[in-house]
Design an enzyme around this catalytic site. Structure first.
Site, PDB file in Angstrom:
ATOM      1  N   ASP A  82       0.849  -1.194   0.000  1.00 42.06           N
ATOM      2  CA  ASP A  82       0.000   0.000   0.000  1.00 42.06           C
ATOM      3  C   ASP A  82       0.882   1.242   0.000  1.00 42.06           C
ATOM      4  O   ASP A  82       1.796   1.361   0.819  1.00 42.06           O
ATOM      5  CB  ASP A  82      -0.901  -0.026   1.247  1.00 42.06           C
ATOM      6  CG  ASP A  82      -2.011   1.005   1.188  1.00 42.06           C
ATOM      7  OD1 ASP A  82      -2.469   1.333   0.082  1.00 42.06           O
ATOM      8  OD2 ASP A  82      -2.432   1.470   2.262  1.00 42.06           O
ATOM      9  N   HIS A 202      -9.590   4.716  -0.827  1.00 41.98           N
ATOM     10  CA  HIS A 202      -8.710   4.811   0.337  1.00 41.98           C
ATOM     11  C   HIS A 202      -9.437   5.643   1.391  1.00 41.98           C
ATOM     12  O   HIS A 202     -10.289   6.460   1.083  1.00 41.98           O
ATOM     13  CB  HIS A 202      -7.397   5.489  -0.046  1.00 41.98           C
ATOM     14  CG  HIS A 202      -6.480   4.614  -0.837  1.00 41.98           C
ATOM     15  ND1 HIS A 202      -5.174   4.385  -0.473  1.00 41.98           N
ATOM     16  CD2 HIS A 202      -6.667   3.901  -1.975  1.00 41.98           C
ATOM     17  CE1 HIS A 202      -4.600   3.577  -1.344  1.00 41.98           C
ATOM     18  NE2 HIS A 202      -5.499   3.260  -2.275  1.00 41.98           N
TER      19      HIS A 202
END
Length: 279
Positions: A82, A202
């Protein structure tokens, strides 16, 4: 079962009307609980190693931990980098056994973001794994402001980078502790109209629960990243474990007491992304 790629779980989600949770890990206790929760709910899970996790534990170690959990799990598990910010970091994750790379060029000028993301996507695809990119900029609660995703830029980004998933900025914010906001659904629909690449949110912890479920079932959003919400649940469980017996000092026994509460909190998150046929 062995680790799977991001595309392996997102393409079915796109077709079948559900979303997959990208769960931000910080250590063995939470990643183990996340897999246990996914098994209990019979859904795939994406284990994510973000910058703060990588600062604490090296990528090669995280890769082995993810792989061990996946090989002993009854559900598909994705090992996901990530917010990788450099090609070297992405390459290290690939070499460490990760099956998905998220290159974050969202702070870069558009042309540079496209060029650098495309290079990472090519590297990932040559190795048989997946790549996620970000167009627009998802800001931080109490920090950098967001820059919303322009649909036409998103269309160009999707085509020219070849990414398998595209993170977008549509009102979402990283590190948001409450759910008082909401996503800009008109912007989401405008982006969906110009690309069929699976979309990623996100900062999913800050999205209202009903909106998360509705979009998981009826939009191109196939992945919601969840970090803060479960980090808070872990913190609550750890605090309770310590306070329950102040004389305990063995961290293994203390940390074991976080497992069941974190599994329960994670199961609630995972249920919110299920499609109607999975309930």
């Amino acid at each position: 079962m062995p680790l799977v790629t991001l595309s392996d779980v997102l393409q079915p989600a796109l077709k079948e009307g559900h979303a997959i949770a990208g769960l931000v890990t910080f250590g063995w206790e939470d990643m183990r609980a996340y897999v246990a929760a996914a098994e209990a709910e019979a859904v795939p899970v994406i284990l994510q190693a973000g910058p703060s996790c990588r600062a604490h534990t090296p990528l090669p170690i995280l890769g082995k931990m993810f792989r061990h959990l996946a090989e002993n799990a009854s559900v598909p598990v994705v090992a996901h980098l990530d917010h990788g910010y450099t090609a070297d970091e992405c390459r290290e994750a690939l070499d460490s056994g990760f099956t998905s790379l998220m290159f974050d060029g969202s702070r870069l000028p558009l042309d540079q973001n496209i060029a650098e993301t495309a290079a990472i996507a090519t590297m990932a695809h040559k190795a048989g794994i997946s790549c996620e990119g970000e167009i627009g900029f998802v800001g931080y609660s109490g920090g950098e402001n967001s820059a919303g995703t322009d649909p036409q830029e998103a269309a160009r980004f999707a085509v020219e980078t070849g990414v398998d998933a595209m993170a977008i900025s549509v009102g979402n914010v990283h590190l948001q502790e409450n759910k008082e906001g909401g996503l800009d659904e008109a912007r989401i629909r405008a982006i969906e109209a110009v690309t069929d690449v699976p979309l990623v949110i996100h900062g999913g912890s800050g999205v209202p629960l009903d909106q998360r479920t509705r979009l998981a079932r009826g939009s191109g959003i196939c992945k919601f990243n969840i970090g803060t919400e479960l980090r808070m649940a872990f913190g609550d469980a750890l605090r309770a474990a310590v306070n329950r017996d102040p004389d305990r000092f063995d961290r293994v026994t203390i940390l074991k007491d976080t497992h069941d509460p974190l599994v329960a909190a994670t199961r609630r998150v995972l249920r919110g992304f299920k499609g109607e046929s999975q309930c």
